[in-house]
Design a protein around this motif. Sequence first.
Motif, mmCIF file in Angstrom:
data_model
loop_
_atom_site.group_PDB
_atom_site.id
_atom_site.type_symbol
_atom_site.label_atom_id
_atom_site.label_comp_id
_atom_site.label_asym_id
_atom_site.label_seq_id
_atom_site.Cartn_x
_atom_site.Cartn_y
_atom_site.Cartn_z
ATOM 1 N N LEU A 1182 0.821 -1.213 0.000
ATOM 2 C CA LEU A 1182 0.000 0.000 0.000
ATOM 3 C C LEU A 1182 0.856 1.265 0.000
ATOM 4 O O LEU A 1182 0.469 2.276 -0.572
ATOM 5 C CB LEU A 1182 -0.929 0.008 1.209
ATOM 6 N N THR A 1183 2.014 1.202 0.673
ATOM 7 C CA THR A 1183 2.910 2.362 0.728
ATOM 8 C C THR A 1183 4.323 1.890 0.415
ATOM 9 O O THR A 1183 5.120 1.631 1.320
ATOM 10 C CB THR A 1183 2.863 3.020 2.123
ATOM 11 N N PRO A 1184 4.632 1.740 -0.888
ATOM 12 C CA PRO A 1184 5.930 1.154 -1.283
ATOM 13 C C PRO A 1184 7.131 1.888 -0.709
ATOM 14 O O PRO A 1184 8.167 1.273 -0.465
ATOM 15 C CB PRO A 1184 5.910 1.256 -2.810
ATOM 16 N N ILE A 1185 6.979 3.191 -0.474
ATOM 17 C CA ILE A 1185 8.129 3.949 0.021
ATOM 18 C C ILE A 1185 8.561 3.473 1.399
ATOM 19 O O ILE A 1185 9.698 3.698 1.810
ATOM 20 C CB ILE A 1185 7.791 5.461 0.045
ATOM 21 N N PHE A 1186 7.657 2.786 2.108
ATOM 22 C CA PHE A 1186 7.963 2.369 3.483
ATOM 23 C C PHE A 1186 8.758 1.072 3.547
ATOM 24 O O PHE A 1186 8.961 0.529 4.620
ATOM 25 C CB PHE A 1186 6.687 2.267 4.321
ATOM 26 N N ILE A 1187 9.208 0.593 2.402
ATOM 27 C CA ILE A 1187 10.080 -0.581 2.446
ATOM 28 C C ILE A 1187 11.400 -0.239 3.141
ATOM 29 O O ILE A 1187 11.964 -1.059 3.876
ATOM 30 C CB ILE A 1187 10.337 -1.116 1.006
ATOM 31 N N ILE A 1192 14.818 -0.775 7.919
ATOM 32 C CA ILE A 1192 15.635 -0.141 8.968
ATOM 33 C C ILE A 1192 15.162 -0.570 10.348
ATOM 34 O O ILE A 1192 15.969 -0.945 11.213
ATOM 35 C CB ILE A 1192 15.586 1.401 8.830
ATOM 36 N N VAL A 1193 13.833 -0.519 10.561
ATOM 37 C CA VAL A 1193 13.283 -0.899 11.868
ATOM 38 C C VAL A 1193 13.577 -2.367 12.156
ATOM 39 O O VAL A 1193 13.994 -2.729 13.269
ATOM 40 C CB VAL A 1193 11.770 -0.622 11.913
ATOM 41 N N ALA A 1194 13.374 -3.226 11.156
ATOM 42 C CA ALA A 1194 13.642 -4.652 11.357
ATOM 43 C C ALA A 1194 15.126 -4.892 11.659
ATOM 44 O O ALA A 1194 15.479 -5.691 12.533
ATOM 45 C CB ALA A 1194 13.214 -5.450 10.134
ATOM 46 N N THR A 1195 15.987 -4.144 10.932
ATOM 47 C CA THR A 1195 17.435 -4.311 11.153
ATOM 48 C C THR A 1195 17.833 -3.835 12.546
ATOM 49 O O THR A 1195 18.588 -4.518 13.259
ATOM 50 C CB THR A 1195 18.222 -3.518 10.086
ATOM 51 N N LEU A 1196 17.328 -2.655 12.933
ATOM 52 C CA LEU A 1196 17.640 -2.141 14.265
ATOM 53 C C LEU A 1196 17.108 -3.067 15.354
ATOM 54 O O LEU A 1196 17.766 -3.310 16.362
ATOM 55 C CB LEU A 1196 17.051 -0.732 14.429
ATOM 56 N N GLY A 1197 15.896 -3.587 15.117
ATOM 57 C CA GLY A 1197 15.323 -4.531 16.090
ATOM 58 C C GLY A 1197 16.163 -5.782 16.199
ATOM 59 O O GLY A 1197 16.448 -6.262 17.307
ATOM 60 N N GLY A 1284 5.498 6.996 12.217
ATOM 61 C CA GLY A 1284 6.047 7.470 10.947
ATOM 62 C C GLY A 1284 5.136 7.129 9.788
ATOM 63 O O GLY A 1284 4.919 7.954 8.885
ATOM 64 N N LEU A 1285 4.585 5.924 9.797
ATOM 65 C CA LEU A 1285 3.652 5.520 8.742
ATOM 66 C C LEU A 1285 2.397 6.385 8.772
ATOM 67 O O LEU A 1285 1.900 6.840 7.728
ATOM 68 C CB LEU A 1285 3.290 4.039 8.916
ATOM 69 N N ALA A 1286 1.889 6.632 9.992
ATOM 70 C CA ALA A 1286 0.691 7.458 10.124
ATOM 71 C C ALA A 1286 0.951 8.864 9.589
ATOM 72 O O ALA A 1286 0.126 9.447 8.858
ATOM 73 C CB ALA A 1286 0.261 7.519 11.584
#
Length: 1621
Positions: A1182-1187, A1192-1197, A1284-1286
Amino acid sequence: MDFKQAVLDGDFAASFVNTKINKAIWRDSLSVPGYISIVSAAILILHLILVSKTFNKLYSCLFPKSVRRGPDPPGRAHLQGVHPASFTGQMWEHIALHGGTAIFAHKVTRFVGCAVFLGISIAALLSETGQVRVKDFIARKYFWNKHQQNDEVITEAEWLQISLCITAAYTSFLALVSVAARLRWSRLVTKHLTIILLALFGVYLYRDIWPLATFTKQPLDSGEGWLLWAKIIILAVISVIIPLFMPRYYVPFDPKEPAAVPNPEQTASLISLLLWFFLDPIVFLAYRIPHLSHDQLPPLADYDQSKNLVKKSFPSLDPFSGGKKRHLFLGLMSVYRTEYITMAFVLVAQVLFSLASPIGMYRLLRYLENSDEAIVRPWVWILWLLLAPILGSIGLQWYIYIGTRTLVRAEGILTQLVFNHALRIRMKAELPEGTSTDSNPSTAATSPDNASIVEQPPSLEASESSRGSGDETLVQPSSSSIKSDPSKGKQKAKDAQSAEYKPAPKAEAAADNLVGKINNLVTTDLNNITEGRDFLFIFVYVPLTVGCSVWFLHSILGWSAFVGLAIMIILFPIPGYVAKMIQGVQVTRMEKTDARVQTVTETMNVIRMIKLFGWENKMNSRIADKREEELRFLKKRQILDVCNNNLNFVIPILTMLATYTTYTLVMKQELTASAVFSSMSVFDMLRSQLNIVFYMIPRAVQGKVSLDRVNDFLINTELLDSFTENVNDETVGLISGDAHIDPTEIGFRDAVFSWSNTSDGSLTPSKRQFSLRIEENLFFKHGRINLVVGPTGSGKTSLLMALLGEMHFVPSGPDSFFNLPRDNGVAYAAQESWVQNETIKQNILFGSSFDEARYKKVIFQCGLSRDLELFDAGDETEVGEKGLTLSGGQKARITLARAIYSSAAILLLDDVLAALDVHTAKHIVEKCFSGDLIRGRTIILVTHNVAMTSSIAHFVVALGIDGRVLSQGSVSDALMQDTNLVQEVTDDKQAMDKAANEIDATNSKTAKGDGKLTVAEEIQEGHVSWQALKLFFAGLGGDHPILFWIVFVGGLFFTDFISTIQTWWLGLWASQYDHNESYEVDVPYYLTVYTIFLGAGMICYSLAYLTYIFGSLRASRIIHKTLIESVLGTTLRWLDKTPTSRVIARCTQDIRAVDGPVNQHFGALTEMTLSMLIKLAAVIILTPIFIIPGIIVATLGGWCGQIYIKAQLSVKREMSNARSPVLGHFGAAISGLVSIRAYGAQMAFKEESLVRIDRYTRAARTFYNLNRWVCVRIDGLGALFTAGLAAYLVYGGSLTPQSNNTGFSLNMAVGFSSLILWWVRYLNEFEVSGTSLERIQDYVSIEQEPKSSVGGEPPAHWPTSGEIRVEKLSARYSLDGPKVLHDLSFYIKSGERIGVVGRTGSGKSSLTLSLLRCILTEGTVYYDGLPTNSLNLDALRSNITIIPQVPELLAGSLRQNLDPFEQYDDATLNDALRAAGLFALQSEMDEGRITLDSAISAGGGNLSVGQRQILALARAIVRGSKLLILDEATSAIDYKTDTVIQTSLRNGLGGDVTLITVAHRLQTIMDADKIMVLDAGHIVEFDSPSQLLKNDKGMLRALVNESGDRDNLVAMAEGKASSSQ
């Protein structure tokens, strides 16, 4: 309401009169800080008055008896010292007293900030920007003074600004005081200052920041311009940032004992505490190094030190420390009331924060649906979505932090509480559960002295007669004498007399094992109690969450929410019923697990016997059967879990559907995206409440049960007389004036003792209550050796126990008393030797100072010199738990050495010679009891060996079987009174003669080179190896791995995919109302499709998990089977160097991990991984830019998780390692309770316990805090991703974002964010539990004996004879080891009796092992014509029977020992017992006979060595082996049993049975057919005895000549020769 923003010009001011202005001012929000300042000033003035000297003088005049002084500031005492003379020095001292430079710098900064704020406030009052003209202001002042009749005064706005300036000036003054004043005043005013500054900041937030977040309001003070924002920035710094970031002042728990280095937790700033920054150094240190050691952990905070916890809590918990007698729960709640009240408030906050996210989502989506109605700007809700989860996470983590801190503290407190109480309890003589009382054959087991030691540690011993009081510091009395109360003694004596032979109830014959129970209290029960600590969830969290959720649903969906709630309540019993079924299956499953564990444990304990008998396959089959039973119920349990998970998933969905259906079809309302997506998360919350209830209630109930058990132990356990409440009734007259007691006397007068102060008494095998009766006087001689003799069961040990105060004293008359002077110390050596898990040296010193000369004398006189030479580490050798590296004789001598080394004037020695062979016992009598270390000391020695000790005895007390004194005086007096004693003396002399003819002595056990025990267990570092994981994964897939993984992973993928589609479908349904009227939307269609999705998802989930269940069961079965086969198939050499306990741990706790945590965590990890990927993919679609942010979030997590796991694994390992010594010390102390009390060493053991608890607490606190560190960070990452998504969807996406797509994306983002943390946690848990796979893998790859093959099966008729032919036999214990046998060749005819002799190390044992192929061999051995190296090992060993010196027996009945696999009938077994000589041995016994139903304890511990040899011989006869190998027992066997065994060997075996006897005495083999003499692994002689004796230079001839019975031995050989001719 607030007065609107006033513009301070003269015209506006002139329109108000004084009265109106005053009324408006009081209601203005700007006046609030002024009110608070007034209250603060009043409180400070009152405080000044109360601490003033004038008030103190007045107070002391009014109340002269009261001493009133102000409290010293906490923690200052440790900083006070000599005041420096220079100003600089005084300045630095002042800074130090304020907590150091960091804290002082923050205070100075705040003072500067307050001064700046004051300046800005004055500027705002006087500046042109504020429209206050100075000249007008002065003019009005002048006009006010000169013409007071005029109504024009200062305006309201001016008054408010003036009050603000006064408040600012007051805060500046307080800030100055906080910097310049003494610490006491600084700390006081800082609290006032913080409150006032927060009030100021809050007022400006309300007036000027909040309006900016709305569409409808304007800032009230905007007229001030830039000064307003300067004020707000300054206030933010001094009221929020500085208090958050300022380190806290260290306040020691005890000002007299401040910590040298405080824990960072104690000085961390508030922000550091909230976000756990103070753990950063330890986390990153662990990440950089391979392993974080215990010394590198943060130091233990002094408020967590166990000694301080004991000071704080024991007055509420322990009656002996001043506590009330009440239930333990009430005591714990009293101690931890502050923590639980705080936790309750935190839970309330957590509920509100958890509801904040749905509210934020609802408001944001409502804005997108209808922006015209919005009041609050959308960025507020985006910020809300960011902060609410973070604040909620901080709240939850603080709840867990307080809970786990309380958990660790409670663990330490309860362990110490039980430990302290255990030091007061009476250890009764009790039989182990299930022991047969009427057919028990052992004299050792049937004595009231030692009935407690069968399968359990010693349970009889003593303490000083002192009452516990105050802080549980026991005062050592001058003596343990107790005098009777004349008013009660006679009646009690009569009661005791009448009760003496009263039969005990049958149920009581299986009395609890008290030692085991106590150990259970601090392990299982303590774990249950701590697991039940979260009962607040049940009473606070769940009800509040359900209530708030229903309120929210009602606010957006109307009364349809109550329909959903009704559906949930109606369906609630269904998961309850399933949970009840799960509980029932779990109970049965645990019973089956216990049965398997018991079988495995028994097998591993006798694994050498199993291998020697060739029983591996049969035992493997038996264990496999038990395993299948266990797995059957495990499968039931897991299938029920799947049902339960489906129900927990479906019920909230049905609740949601019912609510939406009612809302749309019945209420005819439009279903909006805002209502759908916000309510979905609330329905998820309701679902989680179901899980919480079903998770928490069983744990709370179990915790309550365990708490009751601990409470019962603390309240109802029988204590020593010195601790009982009625001590004043019987024992208060300690050496009273009319008693005429010499306090130095040792002995009794008219005393009766029992093992219990209750009417049921002590349970003994003969079903009677035992009582020790001392009529008239019995006083022992000072400075002499006093013997206590008598038959087994006469109460010899009880006599010592009575002296020590361990038994219950029942006065039989007004002059009854007993006395044991303790002024000069008492030492005690128990019959069942007690050693600590320390070095030999530490065991002997036992806390005494080291005197090298005395120590060396003790070592020599106690016969330990030779033993220490055998240990490479000498006296630094660790003895291990329960002395596992020592033989029984070595433990007995170390226990004796401890008593001899002590400075005690009185030594109580309980049968210390019993465990020693005759040679060693003789050495002890001659060197120790006759040595200089004994001289002048009073020795009371209980012994059976009258013949050996009679020469050193000065006074002898003989007891009868009824517990009465038969005689006191000399040995001859005792022999005259007891004919049984005469027989014992005769037997002892025969045993001494027999021992004199032993060829060699048995070897003692030896330790490894550095004194450490066995081979150190390898500790894995880093991640779990692929080889170990492969073991699990291969088992999961079985024979069809591809099919398994496709069904399992595919099923879970489609489950999560369908779940995502369901959420999207609801949004699609809601979006229909944007384009259609409500009546045009086909609700049934959308409901039907949604229901189809729901059903498909359940089917996929069930299919995937059922596949996984069967795969995990298959893996469990294969891994267990592989492990057992590997251990049973290993070599004896590997078993010798590996502790049995380590092997048992692999087969029990590690297998339990495979059955539970390993497969559960892997299943959950797989499911979460797929769910996260699908949710992230949905967001990206739905929001391709958020890949990019997603990655980043997954990597940091993942990075956070890796750092956390690295630290957590190290700390977890240190925590586990630190827990074991606590339990080890506890168990060892309980086992040696009597010895500890006898030595008066209770306080030392309490202090050692506190030290070990502190070590555990240090690791445990760090362990739990690390969890908080990672949780806050990953929750923060998740919230940042969602917010950030919101923000992007609202501001950065399309101009008209669709609410349904936005809601769907946010829902997926929230789901993804919440799963990150759980994914990291489950990955960590899987890795931790995966270490069990590594440990199992290590044991799967151990060295193995040759496996069985078809070609190795012998013919069915083999063997038909016992013929043995050996050709060039050589043997070694390892491939690189030296040969122990060298090219042996000999021939033995079937039916011959062969004796094997030789000195120690000649190769006798190696020969027997090589015949059984237990060691590496070269050459050929032919058994009945077949080479043994061509046979399968089980076929060979099952046709040879070996009887070791001390045979091993299985726990169970005698029948199970003779015929473990139920192959023979009772008649055959009884015939074997008769042939072995058992019936002949028991011919004169009236009771206590051994029968097939007699209970045998583990290892045969309740039988004598001789009895075990007879039973092993009977087992050999039952097996019908043609070759029997006997390793002859030495002097441990009494003369009569030895005669029976020798007769059975000569006459009880068949004529075709070949007997090889490894002899230690020449008498047993001089009539053999042949004798083989070994020396250094070579055969030096092999012929008939008569032929060998003819060789004057022969080795046998030399051995015969050295013996003391040469003529008799020669006659035996010649007699055999003549009979054979």
